[in-house]
Design an enzyme around this catalytic site. Structure first.
Site, PDB file in Angstrom:
ATOM      1  N   HIS A 181     -28.568 -30.726   5.727  1.00 22.57           N
ATOM      2  CA  HIS A 181     -29.213 -31.441   4.613  1.00 22.57           C
ATOM      3  C   HIS A 181     -28.144 -31.831   3.609  1.00 22.57           C
ATOM      4  O   HIS A 181     -27.518 -30.990   2.992  1.00 22.57           O
ATOM      5  CB  HIS A 181     -30.279 -30.584   3.946  1.00 22.57           C
ATOM      6  CG  HIS A 181     -30.710 -31.176   2.638  1.00 22.57           C
ATOM      7  ND1 HIS A 181     -31.060 -32.503   2.520  1.00 22.57           N
ATOM      8  CD2 HIS A 181     -30.797 -30.670   1.390  1.00 22.57           C
ATOM      9  CE1 HIS A 181     -31.353 -32.765   1.263  1.00 22.57           C
ATOM     10  NE2 HIS A 181     -31.192 -31.678   0.544  1.00 22.57           N
ATOM     11  N   HIS A 225     -33.743 -36.564  -4.458  1.00 23.38           N
ATOM     12  CA  HIS A 225     -34.474 -35.517  -5.175  1.00 23.38           C
ATOM     13  C   HIS A 225     -33.588 -34.727  -6.140  1.00 23.38           C
ATOM     14  O   HIS A 225     -34.076 -33.825  -6.804  1.00 23.38           O
ATOM     15  CB  HIS A 225     -35.195 -34.586  -4.204  1.00 23.38           C
ATOM     16  CG  HIS A 225     -34.298 -33.898  -3.228  1.00 23.38           C
ATOM     17  ND1 HIS A 225     -34.054 -34.391  -1.969  1.00 23.38           N
ATOM     18  CD2 HIS A 225     -33.582 -32.757  -3.324  1.00 23.38           C
ATOM     19  CE1 HIS A 225     -33.231 -33.569  -1.335  1.00 23.38           C
ATOM     20  NE2 HIS A 225     -32.927 -32.583  -2.131  1.00 23.38           N
ATOM     21  N   ASP A 261     -27.420 -33.669   0.320  1.00 21.84           N
ATOM     22  CA  ASP A 261     -27.918 -34.267  -0.914  1.00 21.84           C
ATOM     23  C   ASP A 261     -27.162 -35.554  -1.226  1.00 21.84           C
ATOM     24  O   ASP A 261     -25.927 -35.563  -1.234  1.00 21.84           O
ATOM     25  CB  ASP A 261     -27.733 -33.288  -2.075  1.00 21.84           C
ATOM     26  CG  ASP A 261     -28.688 -32.115  -1.983  1.00 21.84           C
ATOM     27  OD1 ASP A 261     -29.885 -32.317  -2.218  1.00 21.84           O
ATOM     28  OD2 ASP A 261     -28.220 -31.011  -1.649  1.00 21.84           O
ATOM     29  N   ASP A 295     -36.333 -30.373   1.181  1.00 21.92           N
ATOM     30  CA  ASP A 295     -35.744 -29.826  -0.040  1.00 21.92           C
ATOM     31  C   ASP A 295     -36.504 -30.171  -1.323  1.00 21.92           C
ATOM     32  O   ASP A 295     -36.442 -29.428  -2.289  1.00 21.92           O
ATOM     33  CB  ASP A 295     -34.280 -30.280  -0.148  1.00 21.92           C
ATOM     34  CG  ASP A 295     -33.475 -29.440  -1.134  1.00 21.92           C
ATOM     35  OD1 ASP A 295     -33.926 -28.327  -1.454  1.00 21.92           O
ATOM     36  OD2 ASP A 295     -32.414 -29.887  -1.578  1.00 21.92           O
TER      37      ASP A 295
END
Lengths: 1015, 1015
Positions: free
Chosen positions: B49, B411, B51, B165
C-alpha cells in the site's frame, strides 16, 4: 620423471575447475576499468561487510540478511555489465553457493570471469588481528581461498586483503597476508592521532614492512587506510534512506546538479589526504545491499551525472574494486613511505582505547586456543594414519570443526565482542566440531596401532580443567594415551582428576613413576566455586618424555596406601599467619632451601613452600614500605582489579568500559585483603594456594626437577563469578613485580610469532598524547610477554590464551584475566559484557601462566620460544579402559631440528596429496644457533609415508609460489627484490625439486603440497 | 449504418492495445488458482500500500521508495510463475511505467496477461471517502483505470476495489464503486465496536446495498472487512525483520515445523470470524516490497512447508489476489447479510474518533473543491470549443491538473492528514496544474467567440478571496466574463475586489445594474488579518442570469460619484452597544421590517440590519436565559472553540486531538466575549460584521431579492491565525441554533450526493457505547447538512468545502471550521496539525456557509439540491481589458431539465470522441416532480457539435456497460437482477442506440462515450 610428475601436480593442486575457467584472461587486473589520464579517477567500489557473527549468529545473519545480499547483488550485476561488486567473507558465500541451482552457479561463474564479481581477502571471515593465533589465521584464509579456487579457479583469487573493520592491525598478520600473495591491504581503523598526522602528511597509504626476519619485499604489503572507515560517505547511503538521485524532470525535486555537487565536494575533500590520482570510495557498510537494486540503480545515475559534467570538475568516476584501485595506484609508480611497527593499541578518540577485547570472554579465547591445537593434532594424526585412503567420508568429519574454527576467528568472535547469545553459538559450533572430529582421532590411533579394540571406547575427558571426568570416576584402572603434536619430544606434567588418593602410575615400560594426589579442596578453603567439579583429587605426575608427533601410553591403577610405587597424598595445609595483611600482598620468595637452575641471581623467586611465621611478618614490613613508595611492590605477585568506568559515552571523557574498550575508573587497581594462604608439598609439585577473596584464587606451582631443560613455574588464577552491581564492574588483573630495570620497555608477541618491543606512553611513528595511563599502554598478548634488562636478565610470562596487558610500572608485568562491565561501550554490540555460564551465574575463568626467568638472551629466547610452542601444542590425552598394544610411537622418523615445527599436515584433494607447512620458530638474533637457517629433508621424514615430491605454494596455498607474482612498490630504500634473493630462491627451488629438501630461515613458514606414498 | 459505427466505436473506445492482449483469456478470474475442495483454502496475497503522499510527497515516495517496490516485485514475479502480486495506486505505476524500456514493458505485459500481476482498485490513488467530492472520485478512478486499459487492455482491469487504509467508508463512494463494475470491495478499518460484533457473528463480509435509489444489484457491492487491517499478520513481516523460514538443515535454527505451526495457528484463529472455506491473508503493508526478494523467497518456503503438511492441519495455501479470493468465495454461493448505512464515524478504540480530519486543513479542502470545479469547467469548455481538433498538444495541457487532482484525492491528501510539507506539495501541484490549464480556457473562449484579441490578456484574479486582485487594481475600466458550468442558467452574486468606491457596472445589454461598494475594513474593526489584501473595496452586484454552460460579459467602469448608475458606497458602521455581552452571543433576528419568502413562520431569522439599542439589550436578556437553560441558545449563531485534548496517547483515555482525531477536552465549547459588531446596509446586500475576537470574524449577509427563486443567506467565517501554546490547541466551530424539534436527528450528504440520516448517539447496526459526546457524533459534511422537523420545516447549511460537524443539541447544527492541535495523535503523521502560511504565520481560513430555511420538503429539497450544485459549480470569472465581441453565449442549445446536470464532458481518444456523464440530481422522494426519471435527447444538445452515437460505459469508463458482467451474490431478499430491470435496461439500450436519448433515474450517473461532429 619427477619433474613431469611435479608439473602435473602443480596443475592439479590449485584448481578443480574447467579449462575455460583457468584460461580466462579477462578477470583479475585485466577486468579493471582503464584509468582516465589527466582526470582525477574515482573508484566507486560497491561492497558489503558481513560480520561472521556479532549481534546475530553467523547462521542467523545468513538467513535473516546475507542470503538476500548475495541474491540481489547477483541480479544487479547480471542487469548491467558495468557494475562491479566485491565480496569478502567466504563463510557466507559458501553457505549461499551451495543453495544455488546449477544455472545460477553458471551465471555467477561468468560474473567472476568477467571481473564483475570480485573477492577481497577471501578468508572464511575477516579475522581479528589482536587475539587470533597464527595457525588459525593461516587456516581460515586457506579454507576461504581454497573454496574460491575450487569454485572459480584463479579468477576467483582475491588480489587484495580487506581488514576494514578489525580494531587494530598486527604486524605478523600483515606479514602473513604478504606471504599469501596479496598485493594490497586496506583497513578502516587506526588511532585517531595517527590518522590525523597521516592525513596531514598524506601518508594514509604506505608500504608496511611487516617482517624484518622475512625481509623485503616478501613481507612487504602496500597498505591503505580508508578515509574514515569502510562505509559509504555520508549522504550517499541510498539503501537506507539518503536522498536518491532524482533525474526525472517530469517529477518534482530534480536534484542532479545538487547531487553532483555533493559528490564532487566530497571527493575533493578526500583527495587532500591521498597522493595518487585515484580515490577509492567504498560504497557499502555492514550488511548492506540486502536490497542491491537501490544502491546500484542510484549509483548508475550518479556516475552518469558526474561523468556528464567531467569538464567542470575534472573528476571521472566508474565502478571499480579494491584490486582495480590498487592496480591503478600501483601503475603510477609513486614513492611510498614505509612502516615497520604495528597499529596497536587502537583508540578512536581520547580515552577510548580498544584494549578491553584483548581479554573479553577469556573462557572463549581459551576454548578456541585448545580447539585449535586439537584440530591441528587431529589433522596430523589423520594424515599419518592415512584415513582418507578409506574414502573422503572420514575427512569430511573435520568439516564442522574446520568451519567452526574459521567462523570463530571473526573480529567479533574470538575477540569477545559479540553478544552473549552469539558467544554461546560460537562455543557450540566449536564443541560440535570437536566432538565430530574426535571420532577421527580414535580411528587414526586405532589405524596406526592396528588396535581398534583399545581405542574404540576412548574418552577425552574434556572437562578435566574443572576437575570433572566421569571416566576416571568410574574406572579404577585405566590407560592414558598422551599424544604430542610438537615436532620434538616433550616433557609433560600430567594432572588427572581422580576419585581416590592412591594410585600406581606406570610408564610405557611398565615402570612405576612418581606421582602425587592433591585434594581439589580441603573443605575449608574459601575458593571460587568449581561448577560441576566431581572429582575429589587430582593425580599429578611427569610424563617424560612423549615422542615427537607421537604418543606414549601410561597406566593408572588404584592401589592400597603403602603399595609399591603408590602416589603420595599431599593435603592442602593452611599456613599460619600472625595477622592478615590488610592489602593482601604475597611475597614472591623462595620459602625453602632448594636452589633453582639459572634463576639464582634474580630477585624473582616464587613462593614454593608454606610460608613461615617470618614470612608473614615480612608482609607487614612490605606493607609499610609501600606507603612511602607506591610502586615499590618488588618481589610480589598479586591479583587486583580495576573498576570499569560506568560512563554514558556522551563525550570522550565519559567513555565507558565495555566489551571493546577498557577504561578503568582509577589508574591504580584495587587491592584485596588476603583471605587465606595454604600449601601443598609433594614429590612432583609444591603448591601455594592464595585465596584473595571468595572469587579470586591463585595457585603457585613449583615442579620438582624432571630432567627438562626448560623448567618453568605455573601460576593458576581462578576468577569469578565477578561481583557487580548497577554501576560497578570489575576487570581483574594479575601483577608480577620484579626488580628488573626495564626502562619502560617490554615485549609482546604478535599472534604467537614475531615479538614487538613496546615502550610505555610511546608510539614509534607519532608523538603520542596519552589520555589513558593504563589502557593506553595495553597490548595484545597472544602467547608471551616479557621484560629484559640490559644485562640479559629477563622475566617471561607465557599465557594459555590471548590476554591484554603491559608493563604499567618498570619491572612489572600486568595481565588482565577476566572482566565484567556494567555498561555497553556504544560501539554497536549493545550489551554490557556480563558473561554467564549455562547455570545463569557469572562465569568463572581459570587462567594458567607459565613463569620463567633467565639470565641471558639466548637462554631466555630458547625457553620462551619452545615453551610457547609447547603451551599451544599441549598433549591430547585419550582415556582408555583396555590396554593398547603399542605403548610408544612417533610420527616422525626423527624429531625435527629444535627450531623447526610442523605447522600443518593436512589432506589435500585426495589421499596421497598433503598440505605441509613447516615453520622456523625463531627470529633473527634471538639465539646464536637456533636463529640460523635450518635445512630439513622431507623425503623420509614421516613414519608412515614417504614424500615423493613437493611444490611450494603461497602461505594460504592458493598459488604456486614459483608462478605467483606480486605488485612491487617503490620505497625510499629502493624496494624491489632484495639483492641476493633471486639467487637464493633459485637455489632453494632446485633444492626442493631435486632433493625434496627445504631450508627455513628465521620466522619463515613454508607451505608445500606434497605427493606421498604410504609405507 | 449507425449500428456498424457503434460496434466499431465500442471496440475502439476501450482499448488501444494489441489484439493479442484483448484475446487473452488466461487473465482475470481465469488466472486464479483453483480452490482445493475439502481443504481450508488460504489465499496468500502479496500486496503493497503506497500512500500517494503522506509523510513524503508523492514524488519523494516514488523516487525514495516506490520505484524499488515495482522494480523488485517485477523481478520476483518473473523468477517464479507461481507468484502473484496486486498493485493499487496508478499515480505510482504510471510514473514507473514511463521509465521502463520496451523490453521491460513487454515482460510486464506478459505478467499481467498471465495473471501474476493484478491490479486492485486501479484509481490514481486510494482516495479518501469522507472529504472527497463525487466528481473527483469518478475522475480519479477513470484516470487510473484508463491508464490500465490503455496499457494492458482488459487483462489489466481490476476486479475488486481496495479501500484498505481509508478511515471510514462512504455509502455513495461504495455505490459508485459498484457502478464502476467492481465485484468486491475490501476495507481495513471499521469502528472497533462494530468489528467486535461482526467478528462474533461472522458478519465481517456482507453485501453492501449502497444506494436505495439505484437499487439492487446495480449499487450492491460485496464488501469485506480485512481481519485486522491490511498488513501481514504479526510475525510474518519478513521484509522488516520477522524470523524467516530457515529450512536449510545444514544451518542452525532450522524452524520449519515451528513456522508452520505459527502459520496454522494464525489461520485457525482468523477463520473463526469468516464464513467461507477461504481466507485472505494480505501480505504486505505501507511501502513494503522495496526488497521483494525477501518476502517472496520466504513465502515460497512457507507455502511449500505448509502444503507439505496439509494432512495434519487441512489447510492449503497458495499465492492469490483479492480478485481470486473474491471469486472463490463467490463460487461457494453462500447467503450474505446486507448493510445499507455507512461506516462513519470511525473509531479504532474508545475516545479515538477519526472525525478531526473531516475539517483538518480546511484551506486545502477548499482549494481542492474550487480546483475541481475549474477543472471540470475547463474540460467542458475545451470540448465545446473543440480545441483538440488542433492536435493533442492542447489537450495535454490538462495533464498536470488531471494528475494533481488524482493525487490530492488520496486519503492523506484532501483529508488533511499529511505532513505540512506534503500539504504544500499538493497545493503546489494543483496550482501548477490550474495555471497550465487556464491557458486552455483562454484558447477555448477565444476559439468559441472568434475573438482572440479580447481573451489574449485574460486574468483570473485567483486571490480575489483575500481581496487581492492586481488586475482591478491597475484597471479602471474592464470586462468580466462569467462562465457558468451548471447545466441551467444561474443567478450569481458577484463580489469583485476593487481599488475605488464608484463604478458603473453594465450587463451584457449595456444596461447599468445596481451595484454597491463595501470597504474591506473600516480601519478600526479588529478583524483577523488578511494576508496580502491590497484592494480597499469590494464591488458587489447581481449577475442575473448566466446562461447554462455558458457565459455573459459585464462591464465595470470607474465613475464619478453621482454618475448615473454608479455604485452605492456603503461604509461599515459600528453598532452602538450598551454593554458588551460577556459570553458573546449573537441574535439571529431580523432587525428590519423586510419580510422573507418562505421563511416567515420559522423562528430562524438572520440579522440583516444594524442592531439597534434594543437588540443589544436583548443580548443581555438571552444571556440570563441561558443560565437556567444551558442549551437554550435559540435564535442564535455563534462561533466558539474546543480545546483539543493534549494527551500522550498512552491509553484510550489519553487520546490526543490530532490531524486525524478530534477529541475535545470538554464536551461544551469555549465561548468568546464579543468584541465588536458593525453593519453595512446597501441596495445589493446588508451585512452584519461580528468580531468575536481578533482571530474570529463573522459576516452575515442578506441579499436583496434578485429574482432568484432559490434565495439564501451567506455566513462568512474567518478564523485564524488560531492562537496556541504548548498545551493549548483550539478547534473552532460555528453553531446555528434553531427552534426546530429535530429529535436528535440530522442529515448529512455523502460525497455531495446521497443524504444519510444521522441520529445522535446511535448507530443503525450495533448498540453504540458512546465514549465521546461531541466527536462521536461528528460526520463528514461534503456539501450539506440540514435539520428537518416533522411538519416539513427545515434548516440547511450548504458548505463551500468538506467539513466535519453534526447536531450536538436538538435544533442545532455545529460545524467545525478550522483547527490547530498541539499534539500528534500517534497515527503515523508524526506532526501536530499546525498549519502555517507561506509567511510562516498561522493559517487564516475563510469559510462561507449558505444558509436557508424552508417550510416543506419539496421546497427545501429543491433549494438544497440546486444550491449545492451551484455552490460546487460556481462561475469562473475572466478579467479582460478589451471588450469582447460576444457578450452572452450558452454551450447548450437548451438548458437541461432542472434535475439533470452534465458531470463530465471531456475529450476521449481523439477530437471527435467525448466522454459524457449526466447525472440525476435528486434522490427518490425528495420532490414530487424532480425526483422522477427524466429523459434527455443527446443528439442536438450541445451548441457546437452534434452527437452521432453514444455507447454507455460503466461509471469509470473502462467497460462497455452492455458487456460488463458482475458477480451476483445471494442475500436474504433474493439478490440477482431486480424484477423489471432487464426489460427496462433493454428498452434504455434501444433508446440510446436508436434515438441517442437517455433516461436518468434518481441519483443515476450515466457515462457515455459519444461520437461527435462539430458544427
Amino acid at each position: 620423471m619427477r619433474n613431469l610428475l611435479l608439473a602435473a601436480v602443480a596443475t592439479l593442486l590449485l584448481c578443480s575447475c574447467s579449462a575455460a575457467q583457468r584460461e580466462a584472461t579477462s578477470c583479475g587486473y585485466n577486468a579493471c576499468p582503464k584509468p582516465v589520464p589527466g582526470r582525477y579517477n574515482v573508484h566507486l567500489v560497491p561492497h558489503t561487510h558481513d560480520d561472521v557473527g556479532w549481534l546475530r549468529t553467523v547462521d542467523q545473519y545468513y538467513y535473516y540478511e546475507v542470503q538476500f545480499i548475495i541474491d540481489t547483488v547477483i541480479e544487479e550485476l547480471l542487469d548491467n555489465p558495468e557494475r562491479k561488486f566485491t565480496y569478502v567473507e567466504m563463510a557466507y558465500f559458501f553457505r549461499w553457493w551451495r543453495e544455488q541451482s546449477a544455472d545460477k552457479q553458471a551465471k555467477v561463474k561468468q560474473l567472476v570471469k568477467n571481473g564483475q564479481l570480485q573477492f577481497a581477502l577471501g578468508g572464511w571471515c575477516m579475522d581479528d588481528e589482536a587475539t587470533t593465533h597464527y595457525v588459525d589465521i593461516i587456516d581460515q584464509h586457506t579454507q576461504g581461498l581454497r573454496f574460491l579456487n575450487d569454485t572459480f579457479g584463479d579468477c576467483g583469487r582475491p588480489r587484495v586483503a580487506w581488514q576494514v573493520d578489525p580494531f587494530g592491525h598486527s604486524k605478523e598478520h600483515t606479514a602473513m597476508l604478504a606471504q599469501m600473495g596479496f598485493d594490497g591491504l586496506y583497513y578502516g581503523r587506526i588511532d585517531y592521532q595517527d590518522q590525523a598526522l597521516r592525513r596531514k602528511t598524506r601518508r594514509m597509504e604506505m608500504v608496511w614492512q611487516a617482517s624484518q626476519d622475512i625481509g623485503s619485499p616478501r613481507a612487504d604489503l602496500f597498505s591503505g587506510k580508508l578515509y574514515d572507515g569502510y562505509c559509504q560517505p555520508g549522504g550517499f547511503g541510498f539503501e537506507y534512506g539518503d536522498e536518491p538521485v532524482q533525474d526525472d524532470p517530469q517529477l518534482y525535486d530534480y536534484n542532479v546538479e545538487q547531487k553532483v555537487k555533493q559528490f564532487v565536494d566530497m571527493v575533493n575533500s578526500r583527495r587532500q589526504v591521498y597522493s595518487s590520482d585515484h580515490l577509492m570510495l567504498t560504497m557499502g557498510c555492514d550488511f548492506q545491499y540486502q536490497n542491491a537494486r537501490k544502491n546500484f540503480k542510484i549509483y548508475d545515475k550518479l556516475i552518469k551525472a558526474v561523468n556528464a559534467r567531467t569538464a567542470a570538475h575534472n573528476i571521472t568516476v566508474y565502478y571499480s574494486t579494491p584490486s582495480c584501485y590498487t592496480k591503478s595506484v600501483h601503475d603510477q609508480n609513486l614513492m611510498w613511505t614505509v612502516k615497520s611497527d604495528d597499529f596497536f593499541p587502537y583508540a578512536h578518540q581520547a580515552h577510548a582505547f580498544w584494549t578491553g577485547y584483548f581479554t573479553s570472554r577469556a573462557a572463549l579465547k581459551r576454548y578456541v586456543r585448545t580447539a585449535s591445537n586439537q584440530f591441528q593434532a587431529i589433522k596430523q594424526t589423520s594424515c599419518l594414519a592415512g584415513l582418507q585412503r578409506a574414502g573422503p567420508q572420514l575427512e569430511a568429519k573435520l568439516d564442522l570443526l574446520r568451519q567452526a574454527m574459521g567462523v570463530v576467528q571473526h573480529h567479533d568472535g574470538v575477540s569477545g565482542t559479540e553478544k552473549q547469545v552469539v558467544a554461546y553459538d560460537y562455543a557450540l559450533r566449536v564443541s560440535t566440531g570437536i566432538n565430530q572430529a574426535y571420532s577421527l582421532l580414535q580411528s587414526a590411533w586405532a589405524n596406526l596401532t592396528g588396535d581398534s579394540a583399545a581405542y574404540s571406547g576412548m574418552s577425552s575427558c574434556s572437562l578435566a580443567n574443572i576437575s570433572y571426568c566421569p571416566f576416571t570416576d568410574s574406572n579404577n584402572n585405566f590407560y592414558l594415551h598422551f599424544y604430542n603434536p610438537v615436532s620434538h619430544p616433550v616433557w609433560h606434567l600430567a594432572r588427572i582428576p581422580v576419585k581416590g588418593r592412591y594410585y600406581v602410575v606406570s610408564n610405557q615400560q611398565g615402570q612405576a613413576v612418581t606421582s602425587q594426589t592433591i585434594p581439589v579442596n580441603n573443605g575449608t578453603l574459601r575458593v571460587p566455586e568449581r561448577a560441576g567439579a566431581k572429582s575429589s583429587y587430582e593425580l599429578v605426575f611427569n610424563v617424560s618424555t612423549i615422542p615427537a608427533m607421537g604418543f606414549v601410553v601410561y597406566r593408572v591403577a588404584a592401589a592400597a596406601p603403602g603399595s609399591p610405587g603408590v602416589s603420595t597424598f599431599t593435603p592442602i595445609q593452611s599456613v599460619f599467619m600472625d595477622s592478615k595483611p590488610a592489602d593482601g600482598e604475597l611475597d614472591w620468595r623462595d620459602g625453602g632451601s632448594e636452589s633453582l637452575n639459572e634463576r639464582e641471581s634474580l630477585d624473582y623467586r616464587p613462593v614454593f613452600a608454606p610460608l613461615k611465621r617470618d614470612d608473614v611478618i615480612e608482609f607487614s614490613q612490605l606493607k609499610e614500605a609501600k606507603k612511602s613508595n607506591p610502586i615499590g611492590d618488588s618481589k610480589m605477585s598479586y591479583m587486583a582489579y580495576y573498576y570499569g568506568y560506568p560512563g554514558n559515552n556522551s563525550a570522550p571523557e565519559f567513555t565507558a568500559s565495555g566489551a571493546y574498550l577498557f577504561r578503568p575508573t582509577k589508574q591504580t587497581p584495587e587491592r584485596f585483603s588476603l583471605e587465606e594462604i595454604a600449601s601443598v608439598t609433594g614429590p612432583v609439585v609444591n603448591e601455594t594456594h592464595v585465596v584473595w577473596s571468595n572469587w579470586t584464587y591463585q595457585v603457585l606451582r613449583k615442579f620438582a626437577n624432571n630432567g627438562d631443560s626448560l623448567q618453568y613455574s605455573e601460576n593458576e588464577l581462578t576468577v569469578g563469578p565477578i561481583p557487580y552491581d548497577a554501576n560497578t564492574g570489575r576487570e581483574v588483573i594479575v601483577r608480577y613485580n620484579t626488580q628488573l630495570n626495564s626502562s619502560a620497555t617490554f615485549y609482546t608477541d604478535a599472534n604467537g610469532r614475531q615479538v614487538l618491543r613496546r615502550v610505555r606512553d610511546y608510539r614509534p611513528t607519532w608523538p603520542l598524547q596519552q589520555t589513558e595511563n593504563v589502557s593506553g599502554n595495553y597490548y595484545p598478548i597472544n602467547s608471551q610477554i616479557f621484560l629484559n634488562q640490559s644485562d640479559g636478565s629477563s622475566f617471561m610470562v607465557l599465557t594459555d590464551r590471548s590476554e591484554g596487558g603491559g608493563s604499567i610500572n618498570d619491572g612489572q608485568i600486568e595481565i588482565m584475566l577476566h572482566r565484567i562491565t556494567v555498561r555497553d561501550d556504544a560501539l554497536g554490540v549493545g550489551e554490557a559484557l556480563q558473561e554467564k555460564g549455562s547455570d545463569g551465574r557469572g562465569l568463572v575463568v581459570k587462567v594458567t601462566h607459565w613463569l620463567a626467568a633467565d639470565q641471558s638472551l639466548p637462554s631466555s629466547s630458547r625457553r620462551r620460544r619452545e615453551l610457547a610452542n609447547r603451551r599451544y601444542r599441549e598433549p591430547l590425552i585419550g582415556y582408555l579402559t583396555a590396554e593398547p598394544k603399542v605403548k610408544s610411537w612417533s610420527g616422525l622418523r626423527r624429531p625435527l631440528p629444535e627450531n623447526v615445527q610442523v605447522v600443518t599436515l593436512d589432506d589435500w584433494r585426495g589421499p596421497n596429496t598433503k598440505l605441509l607447512r613447516l615453520e622456523h620458530l625463531y627470529q633473527i638474533g634471538e639465539h646464536p644457533a637456533l636463529s640460523q637457517p635450518v635445512t630439513v629433508a622431507l623425503g623420509q621424514l614421516f613414519a608412515t609415508f614417504n614424500i615423493l615430491s613437493a611444490t611450494e605454494l603461497t602461505l594460504a596455498a592458493n598459488q604456486n609460489l614459483n608462478s605467483a607474482q606480486r605488485l612491487q612498490w617503490r620505497t625510499p630504500a629502493g624496494g624491489g627484490t632484495t639483492v641476493g634473493d633471486a639467487a637464493r630462491e633459485a637455489e632453494e627451488r632446485l633444492q626442493l625439486e631435486q632433493d625434496i629438501t627445504v631450508t627455513l630461515r628465521p620466522m619463515q613458514i613454508r607451505t608445500f603440497v606434497v605427493q606421498v606414498q604410504y609405507l
